[in-house]
Design a protein around this motif. Structure first.
Motif, short mmCIF file in Angstrom:
data_model
loop_
_atom_site.label_atom_id
_atom_site.label_comp_id
_atom_site.label_asym_id
_atom_site.label_seq_id
_atom_site.Cartn_x
_atom_site.Cartn_y
_atom_site.Cartn_z
N PHE A 31 -3.74 2.64 7.95
CA PHE A 31 -5.19 2.49 8.01
C PHE A 31 -5.63 1.18 7.36
O PHE A 31 -6.58 0.55 7.81
CB PHE A 31 -5.87 3.67 7.33
CG PHE A 31 -7.38 3.61 7.39
CD1 PHE A 31 -8.05 3.90 8.57
CD2 PHE A 31 -8.12 3.24 6.28
CE1 PHE A 31 -9.44 3.83 8.63
CE2 PHE A 31 -9.49 3.16 6.33
CZ PHE A 31 -10.16 3.46 7.52
N GLY A 32 -4.92 0.79 6.30
CA GLY A 32 -5.25 -0.47 5.63
C GLY A 32 -5.09 -1.66 6.56
O GLY A 32 -5.94 -2.57 6.60
N ALA A 85 1.28 10.78 3.85
CA ALA A 85 0.00 10.28 3.34
C ALA A 85 0.08 8.79 3.06
O ALA A 85 -0.87 8.03 3.34
CB ALA A 85 -0.38 11.03 2.07
N GLY A 86 1.22 8.34 2.52
CA GLY A 86 1.40 6.92 2.24
C GLY A 86 1.42 6.08 3.51
O GLY A 86 0.81 5.01 3.57
N GLN A 144 -10.44 15.65 -2.61
CA GLN A 144 -9.45 15.72 -1.55
C GLN A 144 -8.22 16.46 -2.06
O GLN A 144 -7.82 16.30 -3.20
CB GLN A 144 -9.07 14.32 -1.07
CG GLN A 144 -10.24 13.55 -0.46
CD GLN A 144 -9.83 12.18 0.02
OE1 GLN A 144 -8.77 11.66 -0.35
NE2 GLN A 144 -10.66 11.58 0.85
N LEU A 165 -4.48 0.06 -7.19
CA LEU A 165 -5.00 0.44 -5.88
C LEU A 165 -6.18 -0.46 -5.52
O LEU A 165 -6.00 -1.58 -5.11
CB LEU A 165 -5.37 1.92 -5.88
CG LEU A 165 -4.20 2.87 -6.16
CD1 LEU A 165 -4.70 4.29 -6.38
CD2 LEU A 165 -3.18 2.82 -5.03
N THR A 204 0.83 -1.21 0.00
CA THR A 204 0.00 0.00 0.00
C THR A 204 0.86 1.25 0.00
O THR A 204 0.59 2.22 -0.72
CB THR A 204 -0.93 0.01 1.22
OG1 THR A 204 -1.73 -1.17 1.23
CG2 THR A 204 -1.84 1.23 1.19
N LYS A 248 -2.13 5.93 4.97
CA LYS A 248 -3.00 5.05 4.19
C LYS A 248 -2.64 3.59 4.42
O LYS A 248 -3.52 2.73 4.56
CB LYS A 248 -2.88 5.38 2.70
CG LYS A 248 -3.90 4.67 1.83
CD LYS A 248 -3.88 5.21 0.41
CE LYS A 248 -4.96 4.57 -0.44
NZ LYS A 248 -4.97 5.12 -1.81
N THR A 305 0.96 3.87 -3.13
CA THR A 305 0.55 5.25 -2.84
C THR A 305 1.63 6.24 -3.28
O THR A 305 1.34 7.28 -3.88
CB THR A 305 0.26 5.42 -1.34
OG1 THR A 305 -0.77 4.51 -0.95
CG2 THR A 305 -0.20 6.85 -1.04
#
Length: 313
Positions: free
Chosen positions: A172-173, A165-166, A153, A69, A27, A169, A31
């Motif tokens: 969160f994954g 941000a990567g 966004q 993605l 991910t 993300k 990203t």
């Protein structure tokens, strides 16, 4: 009951850690690739062949984003384009078979399924289905009317913002994975201890036998159909370790699931595109059944032939 919950929590945490080690780095990498020339280069590379599928060159954008993605990224890209109903439906079918390839295919290797097999089946189904729909369907030439637009966004700027941000993300994954996998493992452990899982397997056994698998694969099929490949594989990992699911049944189950998984979420997610979702669901389900039956048939023939050779020798 306390020991049951502890066992389920242990299995859930172990599976989350095992899958998280795959999901987090992939991910993060994908990203970061969004903000490099790599994805635009891939889009430019495949744009000229879009006409084979009855798609315009712009349709390469949702295909690349959906496969690198996930479905949400692919659908977000579709909503930003002016496409016909036929184009949107073809994209929906392609993405339903082939999306989130890096993570979902890598996760399958944890249970012994070859990654090349996953990629060949998923991409093959996407390509063949698109060509067939393009040749068979002469309608759908009007512009698609989308039901809603995703919120815009702000894009991160600078290396540190992009990296942040990567990381967010990717983290969160894994967190999202844990929220689903841990309760799922606890629930399955409770069902096992209450002997309900055995009853469920007996109910499902006619279907699993029809598809060429033993009844201990039924839990995996149900989890994959409801939760998707990544979360279904969490159940499969436990089944392989505890129930002795064979390599044959693992492979056949995943062949079925690559064609038809997360049937509720992955069907309803296409509703905002304004296309009929029932034909989409039927295409996935019928394809999964026919493909699985075909693979089971040839696998069985190969086993019979090997048995005869062993007897002769």
């Amino acid at each position: 009951m306390i020991s049951t919950i502890k066992t389920g929590l242990g299995a859930g945490l172990k599976t989350t850690w095992s899958l998280g080690k795959i999901i987090f780095p992939i991910t993060l990498i994908v990203t970061l690739l969004q903000y490099t020339p790599v994805l635009p280069w891939v889009i430019d590379l495949i744009s000229p062949v879009m006409s084979i599928f009855g798609l315009s060159g712009d349709a390469a954008i949702p295909l690349v984003f959906g496969n690198f993605l996930n479905l949400y990224a692919g659908i977000g890209a579709i909503l930003s384009l002016d496409l016909t109903v036929k184009e949107v439906f073809i994209l929906a079918v392609m993405l339903s078979f082939s999306h989130n390839l890096l993570i979902e295919s890598s996760v399958a290797t944890r249970v012994g399924v070859k990654i090349w097999l996953m990629l060949v089946v998923r991409i093959g189904l996407a390509v063949i289905s698109a060509i067939v729909i393009n040749l068979v369907w002469n309608g759908g030439g009007e512009l698609a009317v989308y039901g809603m637009m995703p919120p815009q966004q702000d894009s991160p700027e600078g290396v540190m913002e992009i990296l942040s941000a990567g990381l967010v993300k990717a983290g969160f994954g894994v967190f999202q994975l844990a929220l689903i996998v841990i309760p799922l493992m606890v629930g399955i452990q409770i069902l096992k201890d209450l002997k309900w899982l055995a009853v469920f397997s007996r109910w499902m056994s006619p279907i699993t036998r029809m598809l060429g698998m033993k009844e201990n694969t039924s839990t995996t099929l149900a989890a994959g159909l409801m939760f998707g490949l990544a979360y279904g594989s969490a159940v499969m990992i436990q089944a392989v370790e505890e129930d002795g699911v064979s390599r044959k049944d693992v492979t056949i189950a995943f062949i079925f699931l690559v064609a038809c998984h997360a049937v509720v979420e992955d069907t309803l997610i296409f509703v905002p595109l304004g296309i009929p979702v029932l034909p989409l669901l039927l295409i996935r389900l019928i394809t999964a059944i026919l493909l699985t039956l075909l693979v089971s048939y040839f696998w069985r023939r190969a086993e019979i032939a090997q048995g005869k050779e062993a007897t002769i020798s």
